[in-house]
Design a protein around this motif. Structure first.
Motif, PDB file in Angstrom:
ATOM      1  N   TYR A 218      13.044 -73.549  78.243  1.00 26.92           N
ATOM      2  CA  TYR A 218      12.957 -74.578  79.271  1.00 26.92           C
ATOM      3  C   TYR A 218      13.097 -75.956  78.629  1.00 26.92           C
ATOM      4  O   TYR A 218      12.457 -76.240  77.610  1.00 26.92           O
ATOM      5  CB  TYR A 218      11.618 -74.495  80.014  1.00 26.92           C
ATOM      6  CG  TYR A 218      11.405 -73.205  80.759  1.00 26.92           C
ATOM      7  CD1 TYR A 218      11.885 -73.033  82.050  1.00 26.92           C
ATOM      8  CD2 TYR A 218      10.721 -72.144  80.166  1.00 26.92           C
ATOM      9  CE1 TYR A 218      11.695 -71.848  82.734  1.00 26.92           C
ATOM     10  CE2 TYR A 218      10.524 -70.951  80.842  1.00 26.92           C
ATOM     11  CZ  TYR A 218      11.017 -70.812  82.128  1.00 26.92           C
ATOM     12  OH  TYR A 218      10.821 -69.638  82.795  1.00 26.92           O
TER      13      TYR A 218
ATOM     14  N   CYS B 269      22.848 -84.302  84.602  1.00 31.65           N
ATOM     15  CA  CYS B 269      23.612 -83.321  85.369  1.00 31.65           C
ATOM     16  C   CYS B 269      24.853 -82.873  84.600  1.00 31.65           C
ATOM     17  O   CYS B 269      25.227 -83.461  83.576  1.00 31.65           O
ATOM     18  CB  CYS B 269      24.006 -83.909  86.721  1.00 31.65           C
ATOM     19  SG  CYS B 269      25.058 -85.374  86.592  1.00 31.65           S
TER      20      CYS B 269
ATOM     21  N   LEU C   4      22.697 -81.250  80.125  1.00 36.41           N
ATOM     22  CA  LEU C   4      23.167 -79.925  80.520  1.00 36.41           C
ATOM     23  C   LEU C   4      24.513 -79.591  79.887  1.00 36.41           C
ATOM     24  O   LEU C   4      24.770 -78.429  79.536  1.00 36.41           O
ATOM     25  CB  LEU C   4      23.262 -79.848  82.044  1.00 36.41           C
ATOM     26  CG  LEU C   4      21.926 -79.954  82.793  1.00 36.41           C
ATOM     27  CD1 LEU C   4      22.154 -79.929  84.289  1.00 36.41           C
ATOM     28  CD2 LEU C   4      20.996 -78.826  82.382  1.00 36.41           C
TER      29      LEU C   4
ATOM     30  N   SER D 292      20.167 -75.761  86.307  1.00 29.88           N
ATOM     31  CA  SER D 292      19.327 -76.889  86.687  1.00 29.88           C
ATOM     32  C   SER D 292      19.332 -77.058  88.194  1.00 29.88           C
ATOM     33  O   SER D 292      20.386 -76.947  88.848  1.00 29.88           O
ATOM     34  CB  SER D 292      19.818 -78.176  86.016  1.00 29.88           C
ATOM     35  OG  SER D 292      19.097 -79.295  86.492  1.00 29.88           O
ATOM     36  N   TRP D 293      18.170 -77.353  88.725  1.00 29.03           N
ATOM     37  CA  TRP D 293      18.079 -77.620  90.157  1.00 29.03           C
ATOM     38  C   TRP D 293      18.750 -78.944  90.514  1.00 29.03           C
ATOM     39  O   TRP D 293      19.155 -79.152  91.661  1.00 29.03           O
ATOM     40  CB  TRP D 293      16.612 -77.673  90.585  1.00 29.03           C
ATOM     41  CG  TRP D 293      15.849 -78.835  89.992  1.00 29.03           C
ATOM     42  CD1 TRP D 293      15.154 -78.850  88.834  1.00 29.03           C
ATOM     43  CD2 TRP D 293      15.745 -80.144  90.540  1.00 29.03           C
ATOM     44  NE1 TRP D 293      14.610 -80.082  88.607  1.00 29.03           N
ATOM     45  CE2 TRP D 293      14.957 -80.910  89.652  1.00 29.03           C
ATOM     46  CE3 TRP D 293      16.235 -80.763  91.687  1.00 29.03           C
ATOM     47  CZ2 TRP D 293      14.655 -82.241  89.874  1.00 29.03           C
ATOM     48  CZ3 TRP D 293      15.925 -82.095  91.913  1.00 29.03           C
ATOM     49  CH2 TRP D 293      15.142 -82.823  91.011  1.00 29.03           C
TER      50      TRP D 293
END
Length: 318
Positions: free
Chosen positions: A206, A225, A236, A257-258
């Protein structure tokens, strides 16, 4: 928790054997109370210090934040402490009862059965030879260790074992195989076999970003993002690049990723319906009447405004 009884038994038997052996070493010309008193004076401090160190060692484990380890340490410390209290009180009384039984010629496992005293039994007790282990340590083991060649061999063997342990400690696998703690006929054995065969992956990793500004006006979003229009060196994207180089990274797959899902969900190109009109009314998922300039205009306004207002996520878009 099932391990604690065996742990207490292992610790308790050691101190019990020390107490019994100390009582047997006392001379026969003193009273029984004197034997017990001398034995406690002789080995009591060492037993107390050993038990106290064990209690403190387990008590330190109670500060570990892991609940299972903390509860185990607390119960183990309490069990070892109560075990020590019983050793220096109740077990000492049982030693006295056992000496009375021996003096009365009663069988240990059947104390109600009394044997007839043999001729010259008291004299035989006084002239009784030391026990086998005592004679072994005194006549064989200790003299053998005093030989210079044996000393060198013992030191060399333990030195080699120490260096071998240091060299091989890196090959130890952390954790405990869950199949070992289950019975061989457990229905979970097949589950763990399939899990190891088909889903053999490492532990989850995580990446947590703190103090992040979620508004679209902030440049921090592009640094996290991985969708289009995000920075090429975002977090990311860097994780994705690392997953493609197994020679230098243990990351097996790109990160999920949310934030990417949330940004795609907000994108007017991804959905034809914004699910909520400007007047506050909702449209059903399969209602194509939501498609229109009002909805698209509202989405464009949402994308231009910050999504965080006073620490709360705006509910303009659902």
């Amino acid at each position: 928790m099932e391990v604690i009884p065996f742990l207490v038994l292992a610790v308790g038997v050691d101190n019990m054997c020390i107490l019994v052996h100390a009582v047997k070493r006392q001379t026969t010309d003193i009273s029984l109370e004197g034997k017990i008193s001398n034995a406690l004076v002789e080995v009591g401090p060492s037993i107390t210090l050993a038990s106290l160190s064990e209690v403190l060692a387990f008590a330190v484990g109670s500060f570990i934040p892991m609940p299972a380890v903390r509860i185990f340490s607390m119960f183990a410390a309490l069990a070892v402490f109560l075990n020590f209290i019983l050793q220096v009180t109740a077990f000492v009384a049982l030693i006295i009862f056992d000496i009375w039984r021996t003096n009365d010629n009663r069988i240990d496992c059947f104390p109600c059965v009394k044997l007839a005293p043999a001729v010259g039994s008291e004299r035989a007790i006084l002239q009784r030879k030391p026990e086998f282990l005592v004679r072994y340590m005194e006549d064989f083991h200790a003299p053998m260790l005093a030989i210079p060649g044996v000393k060198i061999m013992v030191i060399a063997a333990f030195t080699a074992a120490t260096f071998m342990s240091i060299a091989l400690c890196t090959r130890l696998q952390p954790g405990l195989d869950q199949k070992i703690v289950l019975p061989r006929d457990s229905y979970l054995q097949g589950y763990f076999d399939d899990l190891a065969h088909y889903l053999r992956v490492g532990p989850p990793l995580y990446f947590v970003v703190k103090d992040f500004n979620y508004s679209l006006e902030s440049n921090q979003t592009n640094k996290i993002c991985s969708i289009s229009q995000c920075d090429s060196n975002s977090l990311l994207n860097e994780i994705t690049k690392a997953s493609l180089i197994p020679e230098s990274s243990f990351i097996a797959k790109p990160a999920a990723s949310w934030l990417d899902d949330f940004l795609v969900w907000l994108s007017p190109e991804a959905f034809g319906c914004c699910r909520k009109f400007v007047n506050g009314s909702y449209c059903p998922p399969n209602d194509q009447m939501c498609l229109g300039p009002v909805c698209l205009h509202f989405l464009q306004l949402c994308l231009k405004e910050p999504l965080i207002v006073k620490g709360k996520l705006k509910s303009a878009v659902r």
